[in-house]
Scaffold this motif. Sequence first.
Motif, mmCIF file in Angstrom:
data_model
loop_
_atom_site.group_PDB
_atom_site.id
_atom_site.type_symbol
_atom_site.label_atom_id
_atom_site.label_comp_id
_atom_site.label_asym_id
_atom_site.label_seq_id
_atom_site.Cartn_x
_atom_site.Cartn_y
_atom_site.Cartn_z
ATOM 1 N N ASP A 70 0.837 -1.181 0.000
ATOM 2 C CA ASP A 70 0.000 0.000 0.000
ATOM 3 C C ASP A 70 0.882 1.245 0.000
ATOM 4 O OD1 ASP A 70 0.090 0.889 3.149
ATOM 5 O OD2 ASP A 70 0.250 -1.276 2.854
ATOM 6 N N ILE A 71 0.271 2.388 -0.131
ATOM 7 C CA ILE A 71 1.015 3.638 -0.256
ATOM 8 C C ILE A 71 1.828 3.915 0.998
ATOM 9 C CG2 ILE A 71 0.776 6.128 -0.609
ATOM 10 C CD1 ILE A 71 -1.713 5.594 -2.214
ATOM 11 N N ARG A 72 1.268 3.661 2.147
ATOM 12 C CA ARG A 72 1.991 3.944 3.385
ATOM 13 C C ARG A 72 3.207 3.042 3.526
ATOM 14 N NH1 ARG A 72 -1.243 4.278 8.931
ATOM 15 N NH2 ARG A 72 -1.905 6.184 7.864
ATOM 16 N N LEU A 74 4.912 1.516 1.150
ATOM 17 C CA LEU A 74 5.927 1.862 0.154
ATOM 18 C C LEU A 74 6.611 3.182 0.495
ATOM 19 C CD1 LEU A 74 4.001 0.853 -3.089
ATOM 20 C CD2 LEU A 74 5.880 -0.382 -2.008
ATOM 21 N N ALA A 75 5.872 4.136 1.069
ATOM 22 C CA ALA A 75 6.490 5.405 1.449
ATOM 23 C C ALA A 75 7.480 5.217 2.591
ATOM 24 C CB ALA A 75 5.412 6.417 1.827
ATOM 25 N N GLU A 76 7.228 4.261 3.485
ATOM 26 C CA GLU A 76 8.179 3.975 4.543
ATOM 27 C C GLU A 76 9.399 3.221 4.023
ATOM 28 O OE1 GLU A 76 5.966 1.817 7.414
ATOM 29 O OE2 GLU A 76 4.769 3.556 8.081
ATOM 30 N N ARG A 77 9.241 2.505 2.929
ATOM 31 C CA ARG A 77 10.345 1.707 2.390
ATOM 32 C C ARG A 77 11.259 2.519 1.484
ATOM 33 N NH1 ARG A 77 13.922 -0.161 0.084
ATOM 34 N NH2 ARG A 77 14.359 -2.325 -0.565
ATOM 35 N N PHE A 78 10.730 3.483 0.715
ATOM 36 C CA PHE A 78 11.502 4.226 -0.273
ATOM 37 C C PHE A 78 11.490 5.713 0.074
ATOM 38 C CE2 PHE A 78 9.957 0.448 -2.515
ATOM 39 C CZ PHE A 78 11.164 -0.073 -2.972
ATOM 40 N N PRO A 79 12.466 6.459 -0.429
ATOM 41 C CA PRO A 79 12.519 7.896 -0.125
ATOM 42 C C PRO A 79 11.477 8.718 -0.858
ATOM 43 C CG PRO A 79 14.317 7.295 -1.612
ATOM 44 C CD PRO A 79 13.660 6.006 -1.188
ATOM 45 N N GLU A 80 10.854 8.180 -1.911
ATOM 46 C CA GLU A 80 9.821 8.939 -2.610
ATOM 47 C C GLU A 80 8.628 9.175 -1.690
ATOM 48 O OE1 GLU A 80 12.408 7.335 -5.688
ATOM 49 O OE2 GLU A 80 11.463 6.498 -3.897
ATOM 50 N N ARG A 82 4.499 10.085 -0.769
ATOM 51 C CA ARG A 82 3.244 9.380 -1.057
ATOM 52 C C ARG A 82 2.643 9.807 -2.397
ATOM 53 N NH1 ARG A 82 -0.283 8.814 4.524
ATOM 54 N NH2 ARG A 82 1.306 7.733 5.762
ATOM 55 N N ASP A 83 2.819 11.080 -2.749
ATOM 56 C CA ASP A 83 2.229 11.553 -4.005
ATOM 57 C C ASP A 83 2.885 10.869 -5.207
ATOM 58 O OD1 ASP A 83 0.617 13.189 -2.519
ATOM 59 O OD2 ASP A 83 1.893 14.956 -2.735
ATOM 60 N N ARG A 84 4.204 10.765 -5.205
ATOM 61 C CA ARG A 84 4.877 10.119 -6.336
ATOM 62 C C ARG A 84 4.548 8.632 -6.391
ATOM 63 N NH1 ARG A 84 11.056 11.505 -7.069
ATOM 64 N NH2 ARG A 84 10.541 10.310 -8.960
ATOM 65 N N ILE A 85 4.468 7.994 -5.213
ATOM 66 C CA ILE A 85 4.135 6.563 -5.194
ATOM 67 C C ILE A 85 2.696 6.346 -5.671
ATOM 68 C CG2 ILE A 85 3.807 4.579 -3.678
ATOM 69 C CD1 ILE A 85 6.179 5.533 -2.053
ATOM 70 N N ALA A 86 1.777 7.199 -5.221
ATOM 71 C CA ALA A 86 0.384 7.063 -5.658
ATOM 72 C C ALA A 86 0.258 7.280 -7.161
ATOM 73 C CB ALA A 86 -0.490 8.047 -4.900
ATOM 74 N N GLY A 161 -3.846 6.467 4.949
ATOM 75 C CA GLY A 161 -3.063 7.135 3.928
ATOM 76 C C GLY A 161 -3.212 6.532 2.558
ATOM 77 N N ASP A 162 -3.872 5.409 2.427
ATOM 78 C CA ASP A 162 -4.004 4.773 1.126
ATOM 79 C C ASP A 162 -4.980 5.539 0.259
ATOM 80 O OD1 ASP A 162 -2.332 3.016 2.193
ATOM 81 O OD2 ASP A 162 -3.766 1.352 2.388
ATOM 82 N N GLN A 163 -4.824 5.380 -1.022
ATOM 83 C CA GLN A 163 -5.697 6.027 -1.988
ATOM 84 C C GLN A 163 -6.382 4.974 -2.818
ATOM 85 O OE1 GLN A 163 -3.748 8.915 -4.301
ATOM 86 N NE2 GLN A 163 -5.602 9.785 -5.189
ATOM 87 N N ALA A 164 -7.674 5.180 -3.051
ATOM 88 C CA ALA A 164 -8.439 4.185 -3.793
ATOM 89 C C ALA A 164 -7.961 4.135 -5.233
ATOM 90 C CB ALA A 164 -9.924 4.526 -3.751
ATOM 91 N N VAL A 165 -8.228 3.014 -5.859
ATOM 92 C CA VAL A 165 -7.710 2.751 -7.203
ATOM 93 C C VAL A 165 -8.837 2.832 -8.195
ATOM 94 C CG1 VAL A 165 -6.605 1.040 -8.668
ATOM 95 C CG2 VAL A 165 -5.894 1.313 -6.304
ATOM 96 N N VAL A 166 -8.597 3.487 -9.306
ATOM 97 C CA VAL A 166 -9.561 3.561 -10.392
ATOM 98 C C VAL A 166 -9.316 2.407 -11.340
ATOM 99 C CG1 VAL A 166 -10.416 5.017 -12.253
ATOM 100 C CG2 VAL A 166 -9.606 6.039 -10.138
#
Length: 336
Positions: A70-72, A74-80, A82-86, A161-166
């Motif tokens: 999920d976004i949270r 991945l944001a904890e794992r990588f320096p990017e 949340r916006d770039r990951i989403a 913090g997750d964002q729904a998927v289209v």
Amino acid sequence: MAEQKLSAAPRPIQGVRRAATPSGVTHVRTCLSGQYVVVGNHLAQHRELSLTAIGLATHIFSVPESTPVDIRSLAERFPEGRDRIAFALRELEAHGYLRRVREHTEDGRLVTRTYAHHTPVDAASAAVAEPVRAVERRSGAGRARIRPAREAVGGETPQEGDQAVVEPAVPAGPTARTRPETPVPEAPVSAAPEMPPQEPARSAPLHEKAVALLAGLRRADERLTLSLREVRRLAPAVVDWFERGVGPVALRHTLTADLPVVMKHPAGVLAYRLRELLPPPLPAAPEPPPVTGRAHRPPPFQECDGCERVFRAPEPGRCRDCRHDQVTGDGAANAA
């Protein structure tokens, strides 16, 4: 003595093949026996995906199943951020490499499951194949019979913090040019369902009276046989009628008179009549006339001058019978 060369050729690096071109990349290949992931050129050299999306897809393909993606996480794992990951996740979803669906677990919780497609597929094929995989996972028998070519990665519970998927419609070809749709943010789903707000407690006697009236409507018409759930749902509306001064007889007549010949949903008919025919509240009762200081007294007793009968009158004279006989006698004399 031989001529000394000032610019001698460099010694070749062991294990590196000499490139045929003077510039560009030179591959230093190493044979891997384990701990590697196979990524197709359709993803690694995709013309429309960003570098972040290609790297994120490679990471998702390399992790084992049930790893949170999920976004949270991945944001904890990588320096990017949340916006770039989403945005990268939306790119992968638009091109058929990723799909996220909501599923119910065996204990009733609602989770978001991420399906990573190593080969891009269109949305229609993924929508048909993934429910079959969900049923097999729930029964536990699909793991031994069929293992799909794609792998399902992640079974994480959606977080704040997750964002729904289209789910955009993507052509089957991997190189088809598509335009990602704007995602629609969706509120986070909690594990426990929220209970609806409870209505304030109504008057117990009126509520019991309303339940008895609704349960007895089938005596007037057998089609008005209501279930216990329907009776409880309609009882507050009946209480509103009682609070506005309508009696049980009048309300029963309103609910049972002129019913339609074909009535498939009797509870709906009763709910419509209770809602649309609700009378206004009764106006306030008129105030009694003011009481004067002097009490009202009847006329005094008088004695009739003709028959000596006692009667009440404000002044002395004849009683009503004597006055009638006198009028009758005068009329007969005039006629003669």
